[in-house]
Design an enzyme around this catalytic site. Sequence first.
Site, short mmCIF file in Angstrom:
data_model
loop_
_atom_site.label_atom_id
_atom_site.label_comp_id
_atom_site.label_asym_id
_atom_site.label_seq_id
_atom_site.Cartn_x
_atom_site.Cartn_y
_atom_site.Cartn_z
N HIS A 58 -5.90 138.98 -2.32
CA HIS A 58 -6.51 137.65 -2.30
C HIS A 58 -6.96 137.28 -0.87
CE1 HIS A 58 -6.38 133.23 -3.66
NE2 HIS A 58 -6.53 133.15 -2.36
N GLU A 59 -6.07 137.52 0.11
CA GLU A 59 -6.39 137.13 1.50
C GLU A 59 -7.50 138.01 2.08
OE1 GLU A 59 -5.34 134.36 2.21
OE2 GLU A 59 -3.64 134.24 0.84
N CYS A 103 -5.44 128.74 -4.92
CA CYS A 103 -5.89 128.94 -3.54
C CYS A 103 -5.99 127.57 -2.87
CB CYS A 103 -7.26 129.62 -3.56
SG CYS A 103 -7.99 129.83 -1.93
N LEU A 104 -5.56 127.52 -1.61
CA LEU A 104 -5.62 126.24 -0.87
C LEU A 104 -7.06 125.76 -0.73
CD1 LEU A 104 -3.02 127.01 1.96
CD2 LEU A 104 -2.66 125.70 -0.15
N HIS A 164 -10.84 136.93 1.04
CA HIS A 164 -11.37 135.81 1.83
C HIS A 164 -12.20 136.32 3.01
CE1 HIS A 164 -9.87 132.06 0.18
NE2 HIS A 164 -8.62 132.50 0.12
N GLN A 167 -10.60 130.34 6.09
CA GLN A 167 -10.19 129.10 5.42
C GLN A 167 -10.02 127.95 6.41
OE1 GLN A 167 -6.87 131.14 3.03
NE2 GLN A 167 -7.53 129.50 1.67
N GLY A 225 -0.03 132.41 1.90
CA GLY A 225 -0.97 133.21 2.67
C GLY A 225 -2.16 132.37 3.08
ZN LIG Z 1 -7.08 131.67 -0.98
#
Ligand SMILES: [Zn+2]
Length: 181
Positions: A137-138, A95-96, A141, A51, A46
Amino acid sequence: MALRPVLQFPDARLKEKSLPVEEVTDELRQLAADMIEVMYDEPGIGLAAPQVGEAVRLIVMDTEWTEEDGEKNPLVLLNPEILERAGTATSQEGCLSVPDFTADVERAERVRVRGTDLDGNEIVEDAEGLRSFCFQHEIDHLDGILFIDRISRLKRGMYVKKRKKALRLEEEEDGEAARAL
Ligand SMILES: [Zn+2]
């Protein structure tokens, strides 16, 4: 063309609240396509627009995809919101945008999510397990919240310290490389 870089903690842009998408423009379609490319490249399951430095309420997800299987079926969701939550469950998240760290996070076990796709169709989905955690989670963000904001202060503090040290080391190496020229 190079892929868009993924912003990493402690980049201040990750803490911004993103604005709703008002209109699907060519630019927005391109952003969604870019994000899908970045997600599979990293790889991740995701990605949220902030991000990659765009403060708009857009997420992409593909919780089924694995590198071995290769079958891609990305979901693009504009203005996603959680309508209902049920139960609680804990799972390990990464998380990226939060390099070199995973931690257990407690979230709703099941969620009902609503948003629209790029053609303006309303999408309502009931998700559970990994897919439910991924939606939460997304969408976090989009509100400037990272999963490390949902763990204990102690664990978060340890990560922040480790991350700052790693960044300091990177800077020192860059400095040495510059002097070596
Ligand atoms: Zn993330």
